[in-house]
Write a protein that holds these residues in place. Structure first.
Motif, PDB file in Angstrom:
ATOM      1  N   LEU A  37      -0.753  21.168   7.506  1.00 57.87           N
ATOM      2  CA  LEU A  37       0.260  20.232   7.943  1.00 57.87           C
ATOM      3  C   LEU A  37       0.593  19.022   7.481  1.00 57.87           C
ATOM      4  CD1 LEU A  37      -1.016  21.067  11.645  1.00 57.87           C
ATOM      5  CD2 LEU A  37       1.099  22.122  10.500  1.00 57.87           C
ATOM      6  N   ASP A  38      -0.479  18.381   7.157  1.00 58.75           N
ATOM      7  CA  ASP A  38      -0.204  16.961   6.463  1.00 58.75           C
ATOM      8  C   ASP A  38      -1.644  16.650   5.793  1.00 58.75           C
ATOM      9  OD1 ASP A  38       1.103  14.736   6.289  1.00 58.75           O
ATOM     10  OD2 ASP A  38       0.219  13.789   8.088  1.00 58.75           O
ATOM     11  N   CYS A  39      -1.550  15.839   4.886  1.00 53.67           N
ATOM     12  CA  CYS A  39      -2.529  15.039   4.088  1.00 53.67           C
ATOM     13  C   CYS A  39      -2.167  13.599   4.086  1.00 53.67           C
ATOM     14  CB  CYS A  39      -2.446  15.522   2.802  1.00 53.67           C
ATOM     15  SG  CYS A  39      -2.071  17.228   2.335  1.00 53.67           S
ATOM     16  N   ARG A  40      -3.430  12.959   4.240  1.00 52.48           N
ATOM     17  CA  ARG A  40      -3.428  11.496   4.467  1.00 52.48           C
ATOM     18  C   ARG A  40      -4.658  10.992   3.392  1.00 52.48           C
ATOM     19  NH1 ARG A  40      -3.213   8.962  10.269  1.00 52.48           N
ATOM     20  NH2 ARG A  40      -0.885   9.609  10.588  1.00 52.48           N
ATOM     21  N   MET A  41      -4.059  10.089   2.452  1.00 52.55           N
ATOM     22  CA  MET A  41      -5.075   9.479   1.427  1.00 52.55           C
ATOM     23  C   MET A  41      -4.961   8.102   1.673  1.00 52.55           C
ATOM     24  SD  MET A  41      -5.507   7.940  -1.797  1.00 52.55           S
ATOM     25  CE  MET A  41      -3.986   7.737  -2.435  1.00 52.55           C
ATOM     26  N   CYS A  42      -5.975   7.368   1.901  1.00 51.23           N
ATOM     27  CA  CYS A  42      -6.316   6.069   2.108  1.00 51.23           C
ATOM     28  C   CYS A  42      -7.169   5.446   0.955  1.00 51.23           C
ATOM     29  CB  CYS A  42      -7.093   5.592   3.592  1.00 51.23           C
ATOM     30  SG  CYS A  42      -7.239   4.090   3.818  1.00 51.23           S
ATOM     31  N   PRO A  43      -6.404   4.496   0.340  1.00 50.83           N
ATOM     32  CA  PRO A  43      -7.042   3.907  -0.883  1.00 50.83           C
ATOM     33  C   PRO A  43      -8.160   2.990  -0.614  1.00 50.83           C
ATOM     34  CG  PRO A  43      -4.852   4.049  -1.294  1.00 50.83           C
ATOM     35  CD  PRO A  43      -4.792   4.503   0.220  1.00 50.83           C
ATOM     36  N   LEU A  44      -7.847   2.091   0.700  1.00 56.94           N
ATOM     37  CA  LEU A  44      -8.785   1.143   1.047  1.00 56.94           C
ATOM     38  C   LEU A  44     -10.071   1.741   1.294  1.00 56.94           C
ATOM     39  CD1 LEU A  44      -6.316  -0.749   3.721  1.00 56.94           C
ATOM     40  CD2 LEU A  44      -7.165  -1.556   1.025  1.00 56.94           C
ATOM     41  N   THR A  45     -10.124   3.073   1.760  1.00 57.97           N
ATOM     42  CA  THR A  45     -11.770   3.691   2.075  1.00 57.97           C
ATOM     43  C   THR A  45     -12.076   4.779   1.402  1.00 57.97           C
ATOM     44  OG1 THR A  45     -10.700   5.244   3.891  1.00 57.97           O
ATOM     45  CG2 THR A  45     -11.095   2.999   4.603  1.00 57.97           C
ATOM     46  N   GLY A  46     -11.079   5.019   0.319  1.00 60.07           N
ATOM     47  CA  GLY A  46     -11.488   6.135  -0.598  1.00 60.07           C
ATOM     48  C   GLY A  46     -11.621   7.365   0.100  1.00 60.07           C
ATOM     49  N   ARG A  47     -10.589   7.809   0.893  1.00 64.62           N
ATOM     50  CA  ARG A  47     -10.706   9.206   1.588  1.00 64.62           C
ATOM     51  C   ARG A  47      -9.471   9.671   1.795  1.00 64.62           C
ATOM     52  NH1 ARG A  47     -12.894   6.654   7.301  1.00 64.62           N
ATOM     53  NH2 ARG A  47     -14.357   6.081   6.168  1.00 64.62           N
ATOM     54  N   VAL A  48      -9.564  11.241   2.018  1.00 63.82           N
ATOM     55  CA  VAL A  48      -8.343  11.746   2.154  1.00 63.82           C
ATOM     56  C   VAL A  48      -8.638  12.851   3.174  1.00 63.82           C
ATOM     57  CG1 VAL A  48      -8.940  13.853   0.492  1.00 63.82           C
ATOM     58  CG2 VAL A  48      -6.486  13.223   1.197  1.00 63.82           C
ATOM     59  N   GLY A  49      -7.521  13.073   4.256  1.00 62.88           N
ATOM     60  CA  GLY A  49      -7.674  14.076   5.149  1.00 62.88           C
ATOM     61  C   GLY A  49      -6.606  15.306   5.006  1.00 62.88           C
ATOM     62  N   LEU A  50      -7.111  16.413   5.394  1.00 60.65           N
ATOM     63  CA  LEU A  50      -6.073  17.345   5.303  1.00 60.65           C
ATOM     64  C   LEU A  50      -5.968  18.090   6.848  1.00 60.65           C
ATOM     65  CD1 LEU A  50      -7.076  19.515   2.322  1.00 60.65           C
ATOM     66  CD2 LEU A  50      -5.614  17.395   2.270  1.00 60.65           C
ATOM     67  N   LEU A  51      -4.705  17.940   7.263  1.00 60.97           N
ATOM     68  CA  LEU A  51      -4.756  18.198   8.882  1.00 60.97           C
ATOM     69  C   LEU A  51      -4.322  19.618   8.655  1.00 60.97           C
ATOM     70  CD1 LEU A  51      -4.748  17.735  11.925  1.00 60.97           C
ATOM     71  CD2 LEU A  51      -2.346  16.858  11.437  1.00 60.97           C
TER      72      LEU A  51
END
Length: 170
Positions: A37-51
């Protein structure tokens, strides 16, 4: 109740649950026919989330959503054949997890024509029961995200964690 966003950011506290029999962080193709559904990448925390939309999953009979989070992000690679469209329902045709002393990697082949690869120090996978999500997936044909959004698990959805898995480093 926590939100999927809380799980992604770590604001949900300890969200662990019963382990999987079929662990998607260790078993090839455990995510077959799951919707991305969606991908979120957060450079500040060095993480990615795949929904993920789990309503069409071959391996899981419970849960309507999932979140795969990679922490200590080393790489995030996306490729697809550009198509003119409003929405395109990507389904995972193959999932290939791997782990080494350097960390974890997840390779996803997507239908109709996409590839996603993410690597980092550690990964978590949470199978979820997202609140208010209907049993059937919406019709994406000639529609916009705002038209189908109510029929999808999303970052602001309240959820219950049904099962959890972690891969090295977590």
């Amino acid at each position: 109740m926590i939100t999927i966003e809380d799980l992604f950011t770590g604001a949900g506290g300890d969200a662990s649950a019963a382990p999987f029999v079929w662990d998607p962080l260790r078993e090839p193709d455990a995510l077959q026919d799951v919707g991305l559904l969606d991908c979120r990448m957060c450079p500040l925390t060095g993480r990615v989330g795949l929904l993920l939309d789990m309503r069409t999953a071959l391996q899981y009979r419970t849960g309507n959503a999932a979140l795969l989070t990679v922490r200590g992000l080393a790489s995030f690679e996306w490729s697809e054949e550009p198509l003119e469209r409003e929405l395109l329902n990507f389904a995972i045709t193959s999932s290939t997890p791997s782990a080494s002393r350097k960390g974890v990697r997840m390779e996803l082949a997507l239908f109709p024509d996409g590839l996603l690869s993410v690597a980092g120090k550690a990964a978590e996978f949470h199978l979820l029961d997202a609140e208010g999500v209907p049993e059937t997936i919406p019709d994406y044909t000639e529609r916009r995200l705002s038209d189908v959004r109510a029929g999808l698990p999303w970052w602001d959805s309240g959820c219950i964690v049904l099962r959890s898995a972690t891969a090295p480093g977590t």
